[in-house]
Design a protein around this motif. Sequence first.
Motif, mmCIF file in Angstrom:
data_model
loop_
_atom_site.group_PDB
_atom_site.id
_atom_site.type_symbol
_atom_site.label_atom_id
_atom_site.label_comp_id
_atom_site.label_asym_id
_atom_site.label_seq_id
_atom_site.Cartn_x
_atom_site.Cartn_y
_atom_site.Cartn_z
ATOM 1 N N GLU A 1 -3.275 3.344 -1.951
ATOM 2 C CA GLU A 1 -3.613 2.522 -3.109
ATOM 3 C C GLU A 1 -2.782 1.250 -3.033
ATOM 4 O O GLU A 1 -1.609 1.287 -2.656
ATOM 5 C CB GLU A 1 -3.330 3.232 -4.432
ATOM 6 C CG GLU A 1 -3.763 2.390 -5.628
ATOM 7 C CD GLU A 1 -3.695 3.106 -6.964
ATOM 8 O OE1 GLU A 1 -4.102 2.491 -7.972
ATOM 9 O OE2 GLU A 1 -3.235 4.262 -7.018
ATOM 10 N N ASP B 1 3.468 10.336 -6.122
ATOM 11 C CA ASP B 1 3.677 10.013 -7.533
ATOM 12 C C ASP B 1 5.085 9.499 -7.822
ATOM 13 O O ASP B 1 5.263 8.536 -8.570
ATOM 14 C CB ASP B 1 3.380 11.233 -8.412
ATOM 15 C CG ASP B 1 1.917 11.639 -8.359
ATOM 16 O OD1 ASP B 1 1.062 10.755 -8.150
ATOM 17 O OD2 ASP B 1 1.629 12.835 -8.520
ATOM 18 N N LEU C 1 -0.654 -1.521 -4.713
ATOM 19 C CA LEU C 1 0.152 -1.836 -5.885
ATOM 20 C C LEU C 1 0.433 -3.330 -5.849
ATOM 21 O O LEU C 1 0.544 -3.916 -4.774
ATOM 22 C CB LEU C 1 1.470 -1.063 -5.882
ATOM 23 C CG LEU C 1 1.419 0.455 -5.760
ATOM 24 C CD1 LEU C 1 2.826 1.035 -5.855
ATOM 25 C CD2 LEU C 1 0.517 1.069 -6.805
ATOM 26 N N ILE D 1 5.400 5.955 -6.400
ATOM 27 C CA ILE D 1 4.636 5.008 -7.220
ATOM 28 C C ILE D 1 5.382 4.745 -8.530
ATOM 29 O O ILE D 1 5.478 3.595 -8.986
ATOM 30 C CB ILE D 1 3.202 5.522 -7.449
ATOM 31 C CG1 ILE D 1 2.423 5.462 -6.128
ATOM 32 C CG2 ILE D 1 2.496 4.715 -8.543
ATOM 33 C CD1 ILE D 1 1.078 6.166 -6.147
ATOM 34 N N THR E 1 0.863 -1.180 0.000
ATOM 35 C CA THR E 1 0.000 0.000 0.000
ATOM 36 C C THR E 1 0.898 1.228 0.000
ATOM 37 O O THR E 1 1.903 1.277 0.718
ATOM 38 C CB THR E 1 -0.943 0.036 1.213
ATOM 39 O OG1 THR E 1 -0.173 -0.064 2.410
ATOM 40 C CG2 THR E 1 -1.955 -1.099 1.164
ATOM 41 N N ASP F 1 -1.457 7.485 -2.154
ATOM 42 C CA ASP F 1 -1.635 7.689 -3.601
ATOM 43 C C ASP F 1 -1.182 9.054 -4.117
ATOM 44 O O ASP F 1 -1.079 9.228 -5.327
ATOM 45 C CB ASP F 1 -3.064 7.383 -4.037
ATOM 46 C CG ASP F 1 -4.070 8.424 -3.598
ATOM 47 O OD1 ASP F 1 -3.818 9.157 -2.620
ATOM 48 O OD2 ASP F 1 -5.132 8.507 -4.249
ATOM 49 N N HIS G 1 2.043 -2.585 -10.585
ATOM 50 C CA HIS G 1 0.993 -1.825 -11.263
ATOM 51 C C HIS G 1 -0.026 -1.336 -10.238
ATOM 52 O O HIS G 1 -0.219 -1.953 -9.189
ATOM 53 C CB HIS G 1 0.324 -2.650 -12.377
ATOM 54 C CG HIS G 1 -0.445 -3.832 -11.869
ATOM 55 N ND1 HIS G 1 0.142 -5.054 -11.622
ATOM 56 C CD2 HIS G 1 -1.752 -3.965 -11.552
ATOM 57 C CE1 HIS G 1 -0.776 -5.890 -11.167
ATOM 58 N NE2 HIS G 1 -1.929 -5.259 -11.111
ATOM 59 N N ARG G 2 -0.614 -0.224 -10.579
ATOM 60 C CA ARG G 2 -1.670 0.343 -9.740
ATOM 61 C C ARG G 2 -2.922 -0.502 -9.937
ATOM 62 O O ARG G 2 -3.297 -0.792 -11.066
ATOM 63 C CB ARG G 2 -1.925 1.789 -10.132
ATOM 64 C CG ARG G 2 -0.703 2.674 -9.936
ATOM 65 C CD ARG G 2 -0.965 4.091 -10.312
ATOM 66 N NE ARG G 2 -1.550 4.750 -9.151
ATOM 67 C CZ ARG G 2 -1.463 6.053 -8.896
ATOM 68 N NH1 ARG G 2 -0.829 6.850 -9.737
ATOM 69 N NH2 ARG G 2 -2.005 6.563 -7.820
ATOM 70 N N THR G 3 -3.543 -0.894 -8.852
ATOM 71 C CA THR G 3 -4.727 -1.754 -8.943
ATOM 72 C C THR G 3 -6.021 -0.964 -8.997
ATOM 73 O O THR G 3 -7.056 -1.519 -9.361
ATOM 74 C CB THR G 3 -4.797 -2.710 -7.741
ATOM 75 O OG1 THR G 3 -4.962 -1.927 -6.543
ATOM 76 C CG2 THR G 3 -3.539 -3.578 -7.646
ATOM 77 N N GLN H 1 6.542 1.250 -10.155
ATOM 78 C CA GLN H 1 6.106 0.874 -11.499
ATOM 79 C C GLN H 1 7.307 0.478 -12.367
ATOM 80 O O GLN H 1 7.212 -0.457 -13.166
ATOM 81 C CB GLN H 1 5.325 2.017 -12.148
ATOM 82 C CG GLN H 1 3.934 2.180 -11.542
ATOM 83 C CD GLN H 1 3.178 3.363 -12.104
ATOM 84 O OE1 GLN H 1 3.724 4.463 -12.255
ATOM 85 N NE2 GLN H 1 1.902 3.151 -12.409
#
Length: 181
Positions: free
Chosen positions: A169, A131, A171, A134, A125, A128, A143-145, A138
């Motif tokens: 979020e 950036d 991942l 994340i 987690t 979000d 990947h973002r779920t 990536q």
Amino acid sequence: MNPFLHFRAATAADTTAIVQLVESAYRGDASRAGWTTEADFLDGRRTGTDDVAACLARPRSRILLAERDGALLACAHVAEEDGCGYFGMFAVQPGLQGTGIGKLVLAECERIARDDWQLPAMRMTVIDIRDELIAFYQRRGYHRTGVFKPFPYGDARFGLPLRDDLRFEILEKPLPEDIPA
């Protein structure tokens, strides 16, 4: 793998050092030396001795330590959760962030989940609004779920929010069995 980096599982004797490392990477002015700081949107604690003890006591759970010459450089928690690996409590000394140590720690946690526990995927987690963080994950295959969890406002164990739009979020990354060495 970096020959100068040594991985080992944490014990209760490592608790204070783990808490200090995690706090230095995410909270307060010391965290601003690295890029993982949350100091602009969270104050208060990031983790505590109670969190570390719970991770150490949990079945199929490990706090991985990355050391060089006996000095703690990074840590992460890897565990089985809902049939997949879970990755969290990830911290690298602020002055060493961006040197590749974090990539090695993440890869070792993925190896543990895949090879030692035969889990099909790794999840985590991430707040979000992070950036840059994340994007880091990536680039490593996550990947973002689109699955979100609310931030636990009012629970000081998770920090003191400085804004009212925080949420997590999930991942996820598949962990294929046939990873080349």
